[in-house]
Write a protein that holds these residues in place. Sequence first.
Motif, short mmCIF file in Angstrom:
data_model
loop_
_atom_site.label_atom_id
_atom_site.label_comp_id
_atom_site.label_asym_id
_atom_site.label_seq_id
_atom_site.Cartn_x
_atom_site.Cartn_y
_atom_site.Cartn_z
N ALA A 78 1.21 3.02 -2.59
CA ALA A 78 0.51 3.96 -3.47
C ALA A 78 -0.92 4.08 -2.99
CB ALA A 78 0.52 3.46 -4.91
N GLN A 79 -1.32 5.27 -2.56
CA GLN A 79 -2.74 5.47 -2.22
C GLN A 79 -3.43 6.15 -3.40
OE1 GLN A 79 -3.77 6.98 1.68
NE2 GLN A 79 -2.27 5.72 2.72
N VAL A 129 8.23 3.87 2.82
CA VAL A 129 9.52 3.45 3.37
C VAL A 129 9.56 1.92 3.46
CG1 VAL A 129 10.96 3.48 5.45
CG2 VAL A 129 9.85 5.59 4.67
N ARG A 133 14.31 7.72 4.19
CA ARG A 133 13.58 8.97 4.43
C ARG A 133 14.37 10.16 3.86
NH1 ARG A 133 9.20 9.03 7.69
NH2 ARG A 133 8.61 7.02 8.54
N ASN A 138 0.83 -1.21 0.00
CA ASN A 138 0.00 0.00 0.00
C ASN A 138 0.87 1.27 0.00
OD1 ASN A 138 -2.43 1.43 -0.06
ND2 ASN A 138 -2.60 1.51 2.17
N LEU A 157 7.32 14.62 -2.55
CA LEU A 157 6.24 14.77 -1.57
C LEU A 157 5.16 13.73 -1.79
CD1 LEU A 157 5.87 18.65 -1.61
CD2 LEU A 157 7.00 17.23 0.13
N CYS A 158 4.57 13.30 -0.69
CA CYS A 158 3.36 12.48 -0.75
C CYS A 158 2.41 13.05 0.29
CB CYS A 158 3.67 11.02 -0.43
SG CYS A 158 2.16 10.03 -0.28
N ARG A 159 1.15 13.26 -0.06
CA ARG A 159 0.21 13.83 0.89
C ARG A 159 -0.71 12.76 1.47
NH1 ARG A 159 -0.02 18.06 4.41
NH2 ARG A 159 -1.69 19.54 3.94
N CYS A 160 -0.65 11.54 0.93
CA CYS A 160 -1.62 10.53 1.36
C CYS A 160 -1.10 9.59 2.43
CB CYS A 160 -2.03 9.66 0.17
SG CYS A 160 -2.83 10.53 -1.16
N THR A 161 0.14 9.16 2.33
CA THR A 161 0.57 7.97 3.08
C THR A 161 1.23 8.26 4.42
OG1 THR A 161 2.77 8.04 2.07
CG2 THR A 161 1.07 6.77 0.91
N GLY A 162 1.68 9.49 4.65
CA GLY A 162 2.52 9.72 5.84
C GLY A 162 3.86 9.00 5.71
N TYR A 163 4.13 8.46 4.53
CA TYR A 163 5.42 7.86 4.12
C TYR A 163 5.75 6.51 4.73
CZ TYR A 163 6.13 12.68 2.53
OH TYR A 163 5.97 13.91 1.95
N VAL A 164 5.00 6.05 5.74
CA VAL A 164 5.37 4.79 6.40
C VAL A 164 5.39 3.63 5.41
CG1 VAL A 164 4.78 3.17 8.24
CG2 VAL A 164 4.40 5.64 8.57
N LYS A 165 4.30 3.50 4.66
CA LYS A 165 4.20 2.36 3.74
C LYS A 165 5.16 2.50 2.55
CE LYS A 165 0.48 0.48 5.83
NZ LYS A 165 0.89 0.77 7.23
#
Lengths: 157, 745
Positions: free
Chosen positions: A100-101, A146, A129, A98, A136-144
């Motif tokens: 990609a949101q 990474v 990171r 996931n 930039l990504c505005r959907c994922t908070g970057y956890v998935k």
Amino acid sequence: MADQIMLSLKVNGQSHSLQVHPFARLLDVLREDLRFTGTKEGCGEGECGVCSILLNGRLVNSCLVPAVQAQGGEIVTVEGLADGQRLSSLQDAFLTQNGAQCGFCTPGMLLAATDLLQRNPHPDEAAVREGLAGNLCRCTGYVKIVDAVQTAAREAR
Amino acid sequence: MIGANSVRKEGRAKVLGTAIYTDDKFMPGALHGVTVRSSVPRGILREIVFGEGIAWDEFTIVTAADIPGTNRVASVVDDQPFLVGLGEEITHPEQPILLLAHSDRAEAERARAAVRLVVDELPAILDIQASLDLEQVIYSTDNLLKEIRIEKGDPAPIWAQAAHVVVGEYRTGAQEQMYLEPNAMLALVERGAETRVSVWGSLQCPYYVHGALKQLFGLPEGRVRVVAMEMGGAFGGKEDYPSVNAGHAALLSWKSGLPVRLIYDREEDLACTTKRHPSRTRLRTAFDAEGHLLALEADFVLDGGAYATLSPVVLSRGAVHVGGVYRCPNVRIHARAVATNTPPPGAFRGFGAPQSLFAIERHMDLCARRLGLDAVELRRRNFLHMGDTMATGQVIREDLDLPGLMDRALAEIHYADRRAAHAITNTESGPIKRGLGLAVFMHGCGFTGNGESHVASVAGVEGLSDGTVSVLAASTEMGQGKNTVFAQIVAEALGLPYELVDVACVDTDHVPNSGPTVASRSTMMVGRILEDAAIGFKQSLVQQGFLQEPYTAEAFQAAVKKAVAHLGRLRCYGQYHRPPNISWDDKTYRGDAYPTYSWGAYAAEVAVDLDTYEVRVEDFVAVQEVGRVVNPTLAAGQIEGGVAQGIGWGLWEEVTMKQGRMVNNQMTNYIIPTSADLPRIRVVFLENAHHAGPGGAKGIGELPMDGPAPALANALENALGPLRLDEVPMTPDRLLSRCEEVAHG
Ligand code: FES
Ligand code: FES
């Protein structure tokens, strides 16, 4: 339109020659003239990274690159990452984890991650990171994202 | 199937780069549209001057005078014009005046700059206080877009006799959704005896746009078609605005007879489209000597901009949430949305609740300090439990365990140990000070009050000729995972593998109105309707002899194929029914404001550098109870993304306004978090199935926006000592000035 120039370049292994405006942005040539619409535009000023591509092996923001600078160059876009229907290990990891949101950052993110893993095949979380901080990504908070990059790195081991 | 980590339906297209977003759709011969806007906040439009050096006869030009139907954007109140005409009032500095289209994009941009507007300027209202003071009357007779009062018990006699009375004032700024795909719309109007308007766009609510286009062109139902393309994020920012830009694109296409592309660049998107409402909340609370809350008075005000748009409903959600998760016998809530001469704000994840919850959760820490109690302990003494009554009179009927949620968050972040450790290290001389903070909160699932009954959503399933099943709903995919979750819900109801269910393209010619994709309502509300529709579908197959229970997936597929061959189109619909025991009175604001709530306890650890006043979030724990989780991976992704936006709002994201305009309307100076700015957000779900949603699911999407800002403010105060942290974002500048207040007494 007499003042158009002839541009020759290779995109995802295929050669193209076309007439472009001398000040055309590489992003527009890819999206509008060559219809590689996988590459997106989010800001047009080098901030978001959704237009990231590889130009002669280097990660660039195609919204900032004049098309003439790609003269004779080799370009990889998101459309060039899979081998036919076989996803690259990064694409597969983004899909299953996931990463990609909405998917709008995904093409640029995948290219930035491809570039990162080429330079550092086994990055720790901090390195991922740091390495993706220009995208930039505005959907994922970057956890998935990474997690996906580290999964792909592990699988390549 | 429910509870499985099914892989995102449209995920493959997204990683291959083949998913088609609005600007990716090829339309031969399309013109490029641009919008000419006012630049003054208020005035009367006198003249439009077409400047020199432009071949104006090559352009399609649309003014208010051209509009074939009604020049009002259909919304809660129809007060906003698509375009302002000559002699009419301009009410904000980004107001659309004129539309231009040309086959060459650069030429269209050049022409936009060559138009000059002659305006008789009027004095403008630019902030909440000026509007409340009626410095100018700019809307109705009192500048109020909406006013709400919620009353329970009687606080009046309490203030004098209570052991403690604490007052506080809290402010939050606007926030930009910053979906990575700016607003984008394509239109094609076929004119003739049967004029037909079609748009393809980045939009959350196809039937909002559908309604707006019908009204704009004065056309009946069947002559308007709205298609939702793949969407590059929305977060509420594509809830009501697309009614405006769809109207604009369609007007240009109607006038030119050609397809039109209306693609905003980032600067235009930031300057003109909707944002989170700025807010001001005043709270007064009374406690007894043991720290039990006796009375709460709240004055909640939102800056609603120049038109009502969604402000009435945003206000209503904010007002209902202002009391937070606490039991209180005596409550007075006064909520107002006021008009200003600024572009109208709109929906953004949380929809009024983040504003009021920031106030109450920050206020609880302030109260704890005044009462000499630990903030954790004060919350514990006042939490709502099953059987308690909220401000609107709603009785909590679910088995709510807020102490359990809070304790889990505290345990995950090692609250007591780390606070004790920081208390020691913070006394050392280095510039880094650390702290931990907490927020406990709820988010009402679905529309407020009677919203669901008004919409009366319909959704369905269709059997296809290859034996697979397709989900029919107008709910849109914006990255949240609606395609996947709907397919899982229908597959579960039919006992089929996930692969045999897919989701139909969201096209108003093809799918029914399942309501807007907002308010964390898709999984819980639409999912429930789909569950009913799927069961109805299966029952009709059985009753008509095509299928026998129990069945295998192969038998089901064969039955569907056969039924389609015999009967042709095979569809089954379900519709929303108000659950029993739920009632709401819109006049008195009494009753069940929401069918249920999702609950959260978030804890943050921060490090502040006293040399730069920069804040690093070192750890973040998000514990929530959202009923049964349909897809844990997707749900965690929603929480992580929402928390990241909440952290951004709390610390960095500031909209700077001058004369009613956003002046930092670029990604270079409006700062959203990067991967390097955030910690690994740790997500925990505590499940507690709720009967309203499919398989016990509740809403998820908005909850994570509510907790981060107050948790961060509380953590900052823990790091730095008592501080007036009453406003977000807590930028280095703001933090420095607050610390200086303390230093200067
Ligand atoms: S579009 Fe190129 S960096 Fe944003
Ligand atoms: S997935 Fe939406 S911006 Fe990254």
